[in-house]
Design a protein around this motif. Structure first.
Motif, PDB file in Angstrom:
ATOM      1  N   GLU A  10      -7.856 -18.764  -7.749  1.00  0.00           N
ATOM      2  CA  GLU A  10      -9.292 -18.515  -7.773  1.00  0.00           C
ATOM      3  C   GLU A  10      -9.827 -18.457  -9.206  1.00  0.00           C
ATOM      4  OE1 GLU A  10      -7.732 -17.087  -3.870  1.00  0.00           O
ATOM      5  OE2 GLU A  10      -7.111 -16.775  -5.949  1.00  0.00           O
ATOM      6  N   SER A  11     -10.909 -19.172  -9.461  1.00  0.00           N
ATOM      7  CA  SER A  11     -11.391 -19.360 -10.835  1.00  0.00           C
ATOM      8  C   SER A  11     -11.861 -18.079 -11.506  1.00  0.00           C
ATOM      9  CB  SER A  11     -12.525 -20.390 -10.850  1.00  0.00           C
ATOM     10  OG  SER A  11     -13.596 -19.978 -10.008  1.00  0.00           O
ATOM     11  N   GLY A  12     -12.338 -17.099 -10.748  1.00  0.00           N
ATOM     12  CA  GLY A  12     -12.856 -15.880 -11.356  1.00  0.00           C
ATOM     13  C   GLY A  12     -11.809 -14.837 -11.674  1.00  0.00           C
ATOM     14  N   ALA A  13     -10.553 -15.082 -11.296  1.00  0.00           N
ATOM     15  CA  ALA A  13      -9.498 -14.093 -11.539  1.00  0.00           C
ATOM     16  C   ALA A  13      -9.255 -13.931 -13.037  1.00  0.00           C
ATOM     17  CB  ALA A  13      -8.212 -14.525 -10.850  1.00  0.00           C
ATOM     18  N   GLY A  14      -8.930 -12.705 -13.456  1.00  0.00           N
ATOM     19  CA  GLY A  14      -8.693 -12.443 -14.864  1.00  0.00           C
ATOM     20  C   GLY A  14      -7.597 -13.320 -15.447  1.00  0.00           C
ATOM     21  N   THR A  15      -6.525 -13.532 -14.688  1.00  0.00           N
ATOM     22  CA  THR A  15      -5.411 -14.357 -15.170  1.00  0.00           C
ATOM     23  C   THR A  15      -5.840 -15.806 -15.391  1.00  0.00           C
ATOM     24  OG1 THR A  15      -3.739 -12.941 -14.165  1.00  0.00           O
ATOM     25  CG2 THR A  15      -3.104 -15.216 -14.576  1.00  0.00           C
ATOM     26  N   MET A  16      -6.766 -16.292 -14.576  1.00  0.00           N
ATOM     27  CA  MET A  16      -7.275 -17.649 -14.786  1.00  0.00           C
ATOM     28  C   MET A  16      -8.098 -17.727 -16.079  1.00  0.00           C
ATOM     29  SD  MET A  16      -6.362 -19.948 -12.487  1.00  0.00           S
ATOM     30  CE  MET A  16      -7.671 -21.148 -12.181  1.00  0.00           C
ATOM     31  N   LEU A  17      -8.840 -16.677 -16.373  1.00  0.00           N
ATOM     32  CA  LEU A  17      -9.605 -16.639 -17.626  1.00  0.00           C
ATOM     33  C   LEU A  17      -8.656 -16.612 -18.822  1.00  0.00           C
ATOM     34  CD1 LEU A  17     -12.372 -14.041 -16.658  1.00  0.00           C
ATOM     35  CD2 LEU A  17     -12.489 -16.543 -16.536  1.00  0.00           C
ATOM     36  N   VAL A  18      -7.570 -15.830 -18.697  1.00  0.00           N
ATOM     37  CA  VAL A  18      -6.584 -15.770 -19.782  1.00  0.00           C
ATOM     38  C   VAL A  18      -5.864 -17.117 -19.919  1.00  0.00           C
ATOM     39  CG1 VAL A  18      -4.498 -14.619 -20.625  1.00  0.00           C
ATOM     40  CG2 VAL A  18      -6.293 -13.284 -19.512  1.00  0.00           C
ATOM     41  N   ALA A  19      -5.599 -17.771 -18.774  1.00  0.00           N
ATOM     42  CA  ALA A  19      -4.938 -19.084 -18.821  1.00  0.00           C
ATOM     43  C   ALA A  19      -5.773 -20.094 -19.607  1.00  0.00           C
ATOM     44  CB  ALA A  19      -4.669 -19.588 -17.411  1.00  0.00           C
ATOM     45  N   GLN A  20      -7.098 -19.999 -19.491  1.00  0.00           N
ATOM     46  CA  GLN A  20      -7.971 -20.880 -20.291  1.00  0.00           C
ATOM     47  C   GLN A  20      -7.793 -20.580 -21.774  1.00  0.00           C
ATOM     48  OE1 GLN A  20      -9.506 -23.434 -19.369  1.00  0.00           O
ATOM     49  NE2 GLN A  20     -10.451 -23.215 -17.341  1.00  0.00           N
ATOM     50  N   GLU A  21      -7.641 -19.288 -22.110  1.00  0.00           N
ATOM     51  CA  GLU A  21      -7.402 -18.907 -23.504  1.00  0.00           C
ATOM     52  C   GLU A  21      -6.057 -19.439 -23.986  1.00  0.00           C
ATOM     53  OE1 GLU A  21      -9.423 -17.330 -25.730  1.00  0.00           O
ATOM     54  OE2 GLU A  21     -10.923 -17.679 -24.172  1.00  0.00           O
ATOM     55  N   VAL A  22      -5.048 -19.425 -23.102  1.00  0.00           N
ATOM     56  CA  VAL A  22      -3.730 -19.944 -23.449  1.00  0.00           C
ATOM     57  C   VAL A  22      -3.823 -21.430 -23.793  1.00  0.00           C
ATOM     58  CG1 VAL A  22      -1.472 -20.532 -22.473  1.00  0.00           C
ATOM     59  CG2 VAL A  22      -2.397 -18.234 -22.176  1.00  0.00           C
ATOM     60  N   ILE A  23      -4.578 -22.186 -23.014  1.00  0.00           N
ATOM     61  CA  ILE A  23      -4.754 -23.616 -23.281  1.00  0.00           C
ATOM     62  C   ILE A  23      -5.339 -23.831 -24.683  1.00  0.00           C
ATOM     63  CG2 ILE A  23      -6.120 -25.648 -22.621  1.00  0.00           C
ATOM     64  CD1 ILE A  23      -5.728 -24.772 -19.692  1.00  0.00           C
ATOM     65  N   LYS A  24      -6.316 -23.004 -25.053  1.00  0.00           N
ATOM     66  CA  LYS A  24      -6.932 -23.118 -26.382  1.00  0.00           C
ATOM     67  C   LYS A  24      -5.966 -22.672 -27.474  1.00  0.00           C
ATOM     68  CE  LYS A  24     -11.603 -22.197 -24.627  1.00  0.00           C
ATOM     69  NZ  LYS A  24     -12.723 -21.208 -24.616  1.00  0.00           N
ATOM     70  N   GLU A  25      -5.322 -21.518 -27.257  1.00  0.00           N
ATOM     71  CA  GLU A  25      -4.431 -20.950 -28.272  1.00  0.00           C
ATOM     72  C   GLU A  25      -3.280 -21.890 -28.624  1.00  0.00           C
ATOM     73  OE1 GLU A  25      -3.993 -17.981 -30.083  1.00  0.00           O
ATOM     74  OE2 GLU A  25      -6.108 -17.576 -29.677  1.00  0.00           O
ATOM     75  N   TYR A  26      -2.733 -22.552 -27.620  1.00  0.00           N
ATOM     76  CA  TYR A  26      -1.573 -23.423 -27.830  1.00  0.00           C
ATOM     77  C   TYR A  26      -1.965 -24.888 -27.993  1.00  0.00           C
ATOM     78  CZ  TYR A  26       1.639 -19.571 -26.766  1.00  0.00           C
ATOM     79  OH  TYR A  26       2.354 -18.392 -26.794  1.00  0.00           O
ATOM     80  N   GLY A  27      -3.250 -25.179 -27.939  1.00  0.00           N
ATOM     81  CA  GLY A  27      -3.708 -26.562 -28.084  1.00  0.00           C
ATOM     82  C   GLY A  27      -3.164 -27.465 -27.003  1.00  0.00           C
ATOM     83  N   LEU A  28      -3.111 -26.974 -25.772  1.00  0.00           N
ATOM     84  CA  LEU A  28      -2.550 -27.752 -24.671  1.00  0.00           C
ATOM     85  C   LEU A  28      -3.551 -28.797 -24.181  1.00  0.00           C
ATOM     86  CD1 LEU A  28      -0.859 -24.936 -22.527  1.00  0.00           C
ATOM     87  CD2 LEU A  28       0.168 -26.356 -24.337  1.00  0.00           C
ATOM     88  N   ASP A  29      -3.067 -30.008 -24.018  1.00  0.00           N
ATOM     89  CA  ASP A  29      -3.899 -31.095 -23.480  1.00  0.00           C
ATOM     90  C   ASP A  29      -3.741 -31.104 -21.958  1.00  0.00           C
ATOM     91  OD1 ASP A  29      -5.547 -33.257 -23.270  1.00  0.00           O
ATOM     92  OD2 ASP A  29      -4.042 -34.724 -23.928  1.00  0.00           O
ATOM     93  N   TYR A  30      -4.180 -30.012 -21.345  1.00  0.00           N
ATOM     94  CA  TYR A  30      -4.016 -29.809 -19.906  1.00  0.00           C
ATOM     95  C   TYR A  30      -5.338 -29.360 -19.290  1.00  0.00           C
ATOM     96  CZ  TYR A  30       1.134 -29.966 -19.696  1.00  0.00           C
ATOM     97  OH  TYR A  30       2.460 -30.361 -19.721  1.00  0.00           O
ATOM     98  N   GLU A  31      -5.473 -29.652 -18.013  1.00  0.00           N
ATOM     99  CA  GLU A  31      -6.597 -29.127 -17.237  1.00  0.00           C
ATOM    100  C   GLU A  31      -6.086 -28.011 -16.327  1.00  0.00           C
ATOM    101  OE1 GLU A  31      -9.762 -30.481 -13.719  1.00  0.00           O
ATOM    102  OE2 GLU A  31      -8.316 -31.930 -14.542  1.00  0.00           O
ATOM    103  N   LEU A  32      -6.801 -26.897 -16.304  1.00  0.00           N
ATOM    104  CA  LEU A  32      -6.468 -25.799 -15.394  1.00  0.00           C
ATOM    105  C   LEU A  32      -7.206 -26.057 -14.085  1.00  0.00           C
ATOM    106  CD1 LEU A  32      -5.115 -23.053 -14.859  1.00  0.00           C
ATOM    107  CD2 LEU A  32      -7.160 -21.966 -15.824  1.00  0.00           C
ATOM    108  N   VAL A  33      -6.451 -26.337 -13.034  1.00  0.00           N
ATOM    109  CA  VAL A  33      -7.041 -26.706 -11.746  1.00  0.00           C
ATOM    110  C   VAL A  33      -7.183 -25.457 -10.877  1.00  0.00           C
ATOM    111  CG1 VAL A  33      -6.799 -28.130  -9.676  1.00  0.00           C
ATOM    112  CG2 VAL A  33      -5.969 -28.976 -11.899  1.00  0.00           C
TER     113      VAL A  33
END
Length: 294
Positions: free
Chosen positions: A155-178
């Motif tokens: 679910e997009s509003g979950a706190g862990t999903m918000l943190v996962a978006q931060e992880v993508i930015k922090e690590y420069g991941l070329d990934y989409e969070l689905v």
């Protein structure tokens, strides 16, 4: 009408009013009375530990004479409802990292408990153990093609999903969070493991999926997901004064790994009737429940 008759009528009316008045502190706590002590609304999210704990408290409180409504709400709407007074209890706030944004936003509009009810949570990106070359979040870009450039979420509003978006930015991941649902994410993980295919997903412990398939958390050298997470409850403003006993019971509530694991198993074995699973666990852990309710 004589004075004696009038006095008798007044006494009768006062006695009737006293016996029908609401309030948390009146009546027995044995569940023997048929008269409701009030209706309590508890937020619910379709996560295994959340389904388990909300049904546990529904079973306990209804046995004590309260009516309990479980409101199926995402994390964002749940916290907003708590702050506005439309929801009584939010049972699962992960801190210090996962739900920090919700805590910061609503800490002055709701009552966040000082002590957690669970102290050994872990959150991170997980992959099947057969992916021996992928052991750190830093490895993901190297294997982007294997994963199709996707992190399968819930679910997009979950706190862990918000943190996962931060992880993508922090690590420069070329990934989409689905984003999807928890059930869809778990189904995708199980299907991938069955076919020995690559998959990466944001997961947390406690979760029964770790006992069903072999998964491992990826190392998180930047600690973006945090380390040990604790789970707290929160109530709306005024809940303490409206339901003093219940508030104390909730604050006494504590579960360790073994207790929570057994509760989740009981609920999962009774998916069509989770209250039945909760009641079975209560019967097997009566001493613990009585400790909460002193």
């Amino acid at each position: 009408m004589t004075q004696l008759t009038l006095f008798t009528i007044i006494l009768f009316v006062l006695a009737a009013c006293s016996s029908t008045s609401g309030g948390d502190e009146s009546g027995s706590t044995t569940g023997e009375s048929n008269e409701s002590k009030g209706t309590i609304s508890i937020g619910q999210i379709n996560w295994p530990e959340n389904i388990a704990v909300t049904n546990l408290w529904k079973a306990i409180l209804e046995d004590e004479g309260y009516d309990v409504e479980l409101e199926l709400l995402g994390m964002g709407p749940q916290m907003a409802a708590l702050a506005s007074g439309e929801l009584d209890v939010a049972p699962e706030i992960w801190l210090p990292v996962q739900d920090k944004s919700y805590y910061e936003k609503y800490k002055d509009q709701a009552n966040f408990f000082e002590d957690p009810w669970y102290e050994n949570g872990k959150v991170g990106l997980a992959v099947p153990t057969y992916m021996e070359d992928v052991n750190s979040i830093k490895d993901l870009n190297e294997y982007k093609d294997k994963f199709g450039g996707e992190i399968i979420g819930f679910e997009s509003g979950a706190g862990t999903m918000l943190v996962a978006q931060e992880v993508i930015k922090e690590y420069g991941l070329d990934y989409e969070l689905v984003a999807s649902s928890t059930a869809a994410m778990i189904s995708s993980i199980k299907n991938a493991v069955e076919e020995k295919e690559p998959i990466v997903a944001p997961l947390w412990k406690p979760h029964y999926v770790f006992s069903e398939v072999d998964l491992k958390f990826l190392e998180d050298p930047k600690k973006t997901f945090g380390e040990v997470e604790k789970i707290y409850m929160a109530t709306r403003e005024g809940f303490d004064s409206d339901y003093g006993k219940v508030s104390k019971w909730l604050k006494n509530f504590k579960l360790n790994d073994k207790q929570l694991g057994e509760l989740m198993i009981n609920i999962k074995e009774n998916e069509d009737n989770p209250i039945k699973g909760a009641q079975k666990w209560i019967e097997e852990n009566q001493d613990l429940v009585e400790k909460w309710m002193k």
